[in-house]
Design a protein around this motif. Structure first.
Motif, short mmCIF file in Angstrom:
data_model
loop_
_atom_site.label_atom_id
_atom_site.label_comp_id
_atom_site.label_asym_id
_atom_site.label_seq_id
_atom_site.Cartn_x
_atom_site.Cartn_y
_atom_site.Cartn_z
N LEU A 108 25.33 10.74 77.90
CA LEU A 108 24.08 11.38 77.48
C LEU A 108 23.95 11.22 75.97
O LEU A 108 24.89 11.43 75.23
N MET A 109 22.73 10.84 75.52
CA MET A 109 22.46 10.69 74.10
C MET A 109 21.85 11.98 73.57
O MET A 109 20.74 12.36 73.97
N ASN A 110 22.58 12.69 72.71
CA ASN A 110 22.15 13.97 72.16
C ASN A 110 21.69 13.79 70.71
O ASN A 110 22.50 13.44 69.84
N GLU A 111 20.40 14.00 70.46
CA GLU A 111 19.90 13.94 69.10
C GLU A 111 20.32 15.20 68.37
O GLU A 111 20.16 16.31 68.90
N ILE A 112 20.83 15.03 67.16
CA ILE A 112 21.28 16.17 66.36
C ILE A 112 20.25 16.41 65.26
O ILE A 112 20.06 15.57 64.39
N PRO A 113 19.57 17.57 65.30
CA PRO A 113 18.53 17.85 64.31
C PRO A 113 19.10 18.56 63.07
O PRO A 113 20.15 19.20 63.14
N SER A 114 18.38 18.44 61.99
CA SER A 114 18.72 19.17 60.78
C SER A 114 18.36 20.64 60.98
O SER A 114 17.33 20.95 61.54
N GLU A 115 19.23 21.49 60.51
CA GLU A 115 18.96 22.93 60.61
C GLU A 115 18.39 23.49 59.32
O GLU A 115 18.03 24.66 59.27
N VAL A 116 18.32 22.64 58.27
CA VAL A 116 17.82 23.09 56.97
C VAL A 116 16.96 22.00 56.32
O VAL A 116 17.05 20.83 56.70
N ASP A 117 16.15 22.39 55.35
CA ASP A 117 15.41 21.44 54.53
C ASP A 117 16.31 21.07 53.35
O ASP A 117 17.05 21.91 52.84
N GLY A 118 16.24 19.81 52.91
CA GLY A 118 17.01 19.42 51.73
C GLY A 118 17.25 17.93 51.65
O GLY A 118 16.53 17.13 52.26
N THR A 119 18.28 17.57 50.90
CA THR A 119 18.63 16.17 50.68
C THR A 119 20.04 15.92 51.22
O THR A 119 20.95 16.71 50.97
N VAL A 120 20.20 14.83 51.95
CA VAL A 120 21.53 14.47 52.46
C VAL A 120 22.38 14.04 51.27
O VAL A 120 22.04 13.08 50.57
N VAL A 121 23.46 14.76 51.01
CA VAL A 121 24.34 14.43 49.89
C VAL A 121 25.66 13.80 50.34
O VAL A 121 26.38 13.23 49.54
N GLU A 122 25.94 13.89 51.65
CA GLU A 122 27.18 13.30 52.16
C GLU A 122 27.04 13.02 53.65
O GLU A 122 26.55 13.86 54.40
N VAL A 123 27.48 11.82 54.05
CA VAL A 123 27.63 11.48 55.46
C VAL A 123 29.13 11.49 55.69
O VAL A 123 29.86 10.69 55.11
N CYS A 124 29.61 12.38 56.53
CA CYS A 124 31.05 12.63 56.68
C CYS A 124 31.75 11.74 57.69
O CYS A 124 32.99 11.72 57.73
N VAL A 125 31.00 11.04 58.53
CA VAL A 125 31.61 10.19 59.56
C VAL A 125 30.94 8.82 59.57
O VAL A 125 29.84 8.65 59.05
N GLY A 126 31.63 7.86 60.17
CA GLY A 126 31.09 6.51 60.24
C GLY A 126 30.46 6.21 61.59
O GLY A 126 30.78 6.84 62.61
N ASN A 127 29.57 5.23 61.60
CA ASN A 127 28.88 4.84 62.82
C ASN A 127 29.90 4.38 63.87
O ASN A 127 30.81 3.61 63.58
N GLY A 128 29.77 4.89 65.08
CA GLY A 128 30.66 4.52 66.18
C GLY A 128 31.96 5.32 66.22
O GLY A 128 32.79 5.12 67.10
N GLN A 129 32.12 6.25 65.30
CA GLN A 129 33.34 7.06 65.24
C GLN A 129 33.29 8.19 66.27
O GLN A 129 32.24 8.79 66.49
N VAL A 130 34.43 8.45 66.90
CA VAL A 130 34.54 9.57 67.83
C VAL A 130 34.64 10.85 66.99
O VAL A 130 35.41 10.92 66.03
N VAL A 131 33.83 11.85 67.35
CA VAL A 131 33.84 13.12 66.63
C VAL A 131 34.28 14.24 67.55
O VAL A 131 34.13 14.17 68.77
N GLU A 132 34.83 15.27 66.93
CA GLU A 132 35.30 16.45 67.65
C GLU A 132 34.28 17.58 67.53
O GLU A 132 33.41 17.55 66.65
N TYR A 133 34.44 18.58 68.36
CA TYR A 133 33.60 19.77 68.29
C TYR A 133 33.80 20.43 66.92
O TYR A 133 34.93 20.58 66.45
#
Length: 142
Positions: A108-133
């Motif tokens: 299932l493809m889950n879109e993750i929405p922003s919960e706040v207004d602002g500017t992205v200052v950091e992307v913490c993971v890389g494309n295709g990386q497995v993430v944890e809860y």
């Protein structure tokens, strides 16, 4: 007991590492004491004091901005398809509800929405990386 005998006793004390000696002989009591001297350290066997510490690096200042955490375990995708541009990059302006990424969980493809207004200052993971809860995905500053 003569001076020569006392000198011999003092020499024996030093040779055997004694710091005090009491002797009673024919009604004469003798007590010898000597201070402790630090033992010389042979060359090449020096070890620094356990109380000497390396300089402590100052703790970095806490990063500003709200973290967007992964709501599930899955694979992080920065774009809707391999040919597409990422939803957001560092410096992107986002509003509450904008899609930041997709996490694929159990096909299932889950879109993750922003919960706040602002500017992205950091992307913490890389494309295709497995993430944890609850793993940080983005940091968004106001």
């Amino acid at each position: 007991m003569d001076v020569k005998s006392i000198e011999n006793l003092a020499k024996l004390m030093k040779e055997n590492g004694l710091t005090s000696l009491e002797l009673s002989q024919e009604g004469i009591s003798l007590k010898l004491e000597r201070g402790t001297e630090p033992m010389p350290i042979p060359a090449g066997q020096y070890s620094p004091s356990p109380f000497v510490t390396a300089p402590v690096e100052p703790e970095p200042a806490p990063k500003k901005g709200a973290l967007v955490l992964s709501p599930t375990v899955g694979v992080f995708y920065a774009a809707p398809s391999p040919e597409s541009q990422p939803f957001v990059e560092v410096g992107s302006k986002v509003q509450k509800g904008d899609t930041l990424c997709i996490i694929e969980a159990m096909k299932l493809m889950n879109e993750i929405p922003s919960e706040v207004d602002g500017t992205v200052v950091e992307v913490c993971v890389g494309n295709g990386q497995v993430v944890e809860y609850n793993q940080p995905l983005f940091r968004i500053a106001p």
